[in-house]
Design an enzyme around this catalytic site. Structure first.
Site, PDB file in Angstrom:
ATOM      1  N   TYR A  33       0.803  -1.249  -0.214  1.00 51.15           N
ATOM      2  CA  TYR A  33       0.004   0.024  -0.053  1.00 51.15           C
ATOM      3  C   TYR A  33       0.936   1.239  -0.011  1.00 51.15           C
ATOM      4  O   TYR A  33       1.997   1.085   0.199  1.00 51.15           O
ATOM      5  CB  TYR A  33      -0.857  -0.088   1.178  1.00 51.15           C
ATOM      6  CG  TYR A  33      -0.506   0.182   2.510  1.00 51.15           C
ATOM      7  CD1 TYR A  33      -0.445   1.534   2.949  1.00 51.15           C
ATOM      8  CD2 TYR A  33       0.499  -0.534   3.276  1.00 51.15           C
ATOM      9  CE1 TYR A  33       0.158   2.011   4.348  1.00 51.15           C
ATOM     10  CE2 TYR A  33       1.105  -0.279   4.655  1.00 51.15           C
ATOM     11  CZ  TYR A  33       0.890   0.896   4.929  1.00 51.15           C
ATOM     12  OH  TYR A  33       1.474   1.244   6.245  1.00 51.15           O
ATOM     13  N   ARG A  52       8.536   4.091  -4.707  1.00 53.30           N
ATOM     14  CA  ARG A  52       8.639   3.288  -3.418  1.00 53.30           C
ATOM     15  C   ARG A  52       7.416   2.103  -3.837  1.00 53.30           C
ATOM     16  O   ARG A  52       7.735   0.809  -3.521  1.00 53.30           O
ATOM     17  CB  ARG A  52       8.152   3.645  -2.343  1.00 53.30           C
ATOM     18  CG  ARG A  52       8.367   2.799  -0.711  1.00 53.30           C
ATOM     19  CD  ARG A  52       8.213   3.489   0.201  1.00 53.30           C
ATOM     20  NE  ARG A  52       6.987   4.035   0.647  1.00 53.30           N
ATOM     21  CZ  ARG A  52       6.719   4.748   1.573  1.00 53.30           C
ATOM     22  NH1 ARG A  52       7.498   5.092   2.651  1.00 53.30           N
ATOM     23  NH2 ARG A  52       5.511   5.140   1.885  1.00 53.30           N
ATOM     24  N   ARG A 100      -7.441 -20.486  -2.425  1.00 54.50           N
ATOM     25  CA  ARG A 100      -6.418 -20.392  -1.584  1.00 54.50           C
ATOM     26  C   ARG A 100      -5.259 -21.294  -1.428  1.00 54.50           C
ATOM     27  O   ARG A 100      -5.418 -22.551  -1.398  1.00 54.50           O
ATOM     28  CB  ARG A 100      -7.188 -20.565   0.284  1.00 54.50           C
ATOM     29  CG  ARG A 100      -6.162 -20.044   1.269  1.00 54.50           C
ATOM     30  CD  ARG A 100      -6.979 -19.961   2.422  1.00 54.50           C
ATOM     31  NE  ARG A 100      -5.963 -19.437   3.418  1.00 54.50           N
ATOM     32  CZ  ARG A 100      -4.971 -19.974   4.194  1.00 54.50           C
ATOM     33  NH1 ARG A 100      -4.903 -21.243   3.815  1.00 54.50           N
ATOM     34  NH2 ARG A 100      -4.353 -19.319   5.036  1.00 54.50           N
ATOM     35  N   HIS A 102      -0.723 -21.257  -0.581  1.00 55.55           N
ATOM     36  CA  HIS A 102       0.316 -20.366  -0.347  1.00 55.55           C
ATOM     37  C   HIS A 102       1.208 -20.047  -1.367  1.00 55.55           C
ATOM     38  O   HIS A 102       1.815 -18.786  -1.299  1.00 55.55           O
ATOM     39  CB  HIS A 102       1.109 -21.100   0.982  1.00 55.55           C
ATOM     40  CG  HIS A 102       0.665 -21.213   2.278  1.00 55.55           C
ATOM     41  ND1 HIS A 102      -0.655 -22.021   2.428  1.00 55.55           N
ATOM     42  CD2 HIS A 102       1.207 -20.459   3.308  1.00 55.55           C
ATOM     43  CE1 HIS A 102      -0.711 -21.673   3.883  1.00 55.55           C
ATOM     44  NE2 HIS A 102       0.058 -20.787   4.399  1.00 55.55           N
ATOM     45  N   LYS A 148       6.722  -2.126   1.888  1.00 51.62           N
ATOM     46  CA  LYS A 148       5.393  -1.331   2.474  1.00 51.62           C
ATOM     47  C   LYS A 148       4.030  -2.361   2.322  1.00 51.62           C
ATOM     48  O   LYS A 148       3.337  -2.112   1.666  1.00 51.62           O
ATOM     49  CB  LYS A 148       5.095  -0.033   1.971  1.00 51.62           C
ATOM     50  CG  LYS A 148       4.197   0.788   2.869  1.00 51.62           C
ATOM     51  CD  LYS A 148       4.181   2.042   2.575  1.00 51.62           C
ATOM     52  CE  LYS A 148       3.337   3.058   3.294  1.00 51.62           C
ATOM     53  NZ  LYS A 148       3.696   3.268   4.641  1.00 51.62           N
ATOM     54  N   GLU A 181      11.724   1.968  14.402  1.00 54.58           N
ATOM     55  CA  GLU A 181      10.928   3.366  13.771  1.00 54.58           C
ATOM     56  C   GLU A 181       9.486   3.233  14.816  1.00 54.58           C
ATOM     57  O   GLU A 181       9.662   2.409  15.986  1.00 54.58           O
ATOM     58  CB  GLU A 181      10.093   2.378  12.464  1.00 54.58           C
ATOM     59  CG  GLU A 181      10.876   2.264  11.597  1.00 54.58           C
ATOM     60  CD  GLU A 181      10.171   1.752  10.016  1.00 54.58           C
ATOM     61  OE1 GLU A 181       9.662   2.485   9.304  1.00 54.58           O
ATOM     62  OE2 GLU A 181      10.219   0.380   9.879  1.00 54.58           O
ATOM     63  N   LEU A 206      11.462   1.203   7.203  1.00 51.25           N
ATOM     64  CA  LEU A 206      10.903   1.374   5.950  1.00 51.25           C
ATOM     65  C   LEU A 206      11.479   2.871   5.338  1.00 51.25           C
ATOM     66  O   LEU A 206      11.995   3.576   6.009  1.00 51.25           O
ATOM     67  CB  LEU A 206       9.375   1.758   6.195  1.00 51.25           C
ATOM     68  CG  LEU A 206       8.392   2.442   5.043  1.00 51.25           C
ATOM     69  CD1 LEU A 206       8.273   0.884   3.955  1.00 51.25           C
ATOM     70  CD2 LEU A 206       7.028   2.790   5.252  1.00 51.25           C
TER      71      LEU A 206
END
Length: 286
Positions: A33, A52, A100, A102, A148, A181, A206
């Site tokens: 995101y 980014r 579903r 992995h 992120k 952070e 980050l």
């Protein structure tokens, strides 16, 4: 007016916008995101966030869903439809929807979600004038915090710990007691010697877009900078402590775990950096 969300090519009322129950972002946190600040309907640090985003997608081997220009159109249209003048626009890209399993699915298109909301910027300004409280706790996140991702449960727990202790932010620290952070921010101090310090991005942190913008301003202001980790104890003895992020800009912390920082008021460096960052972000937003 009802809020509007963009989901996979369609603008819908937010309460009607949905993703499939087998979207991998929902089931595996398999997505990334970005959040842009919005000033007068324009996006701040547009290129930095876009760069980014592409890096995060590449690190996770998620297909880039559209060009930066096309995505910019979607972001701005979502802002426009929500009549946001000052606020944020949120983008989430997941690997997509598949039964579903992995392992990565083959031939699946990424899911793209965009929302926008208004924020009263004066509230943050009032908090910055007085300064905010901070707390600390161990960093329990995974080993790729440079990406992120939407896998934010440890960050959520840290932010909740701050709220339960009446604080604005929680600074996390590693096994050596060094601050990594904040739960949703990058952390800075002005140490006992007057030197500005923040952890370098070679560590597991980050690569904050607001952090990068602040670094350029620091250089232009002639402030002495040391990209070097600092401990919780050093932070508590510092002249200033502050955090940076797209949603909080530059926010001074005037206490940490109940210990007063400096004279208990926002310091001159944090105050100045917030002022000139906001001036630049508003001027250069597109």
């Amino acid at each position: 007016m009802s809020r509007v969300a963009y989901v996979n090519g369609t603008y819908s009322p937010r309460d009607e916008a949905v993703v499939h129950i087998e979207d991998r972002g929902f089931q595996f946190a398999d997505g990334v995101y970005e959040v842009w600040s919005v000033f007068d309907g324009r996006l701040a640090d547009f290129d930095g966030h876009m760069q980014r985003l592409h890096r995060s997608l590449n690190e996770l081997k998620i297909e880039i869903p559209m060009t930066a220009a096309a995505l910019g159109v979607v972001l701005r249209e979502t802002v426009r439809r929500n009549r946001v003048r000052d606020g944020i626009v949120y983008l989430q890209v997941t690997r997509g929807t598949a039964p579903r399993d992995h392992a990565f699915p083959a031939d699946v298109a990424p899911s793209v979600i965009v929302t926008a909301k208004r924020i009263d910027l004066s509230k943050g300004d009032r908090t910055a004038v007085n300064g905010a409280a901070g707390v600390t706790q161990p960093d329990i996140r995974w080993g790729r915090c440079d990406i992120k991702t939407v896998g934010l449960l440890p960050n959520v727990l840290a932010k909740q710990a701050a709220r339960e202790r009446g604080a604005y932010e929680c600074l996390m620290y590693d096994e050596m007691g060094l601050v990594t952070e904040g739960s949703s921010t990058n952390a800075w101090i002005v140490d006992e010697n007057g030197k500005l310090r923040t952890r370098d991005t070679q560590a597991n942190i980050l690569r904050g877009v607001t952090r990068a913008a602040i670094l350029k301003l620091v250089e232009a202001e002639g402030v002495e900078l040391d990209e070097r980790a600092f401990s919780v104890e050093e932070a508590k003895k510092a002249r200033e402590v502050f955090v940076t992020a797209a949603s909080s800009f530059v926010m001074p912390l005037v206490s940490l775990d109940g210990v007063k920082i400096g004279d208990g008021k926002p310091g001159p460096i944090a105050t100045r950096l917030r002022e000139i960052y906001l001036e630049q972000a508003r001027r250069e937003a597109i």
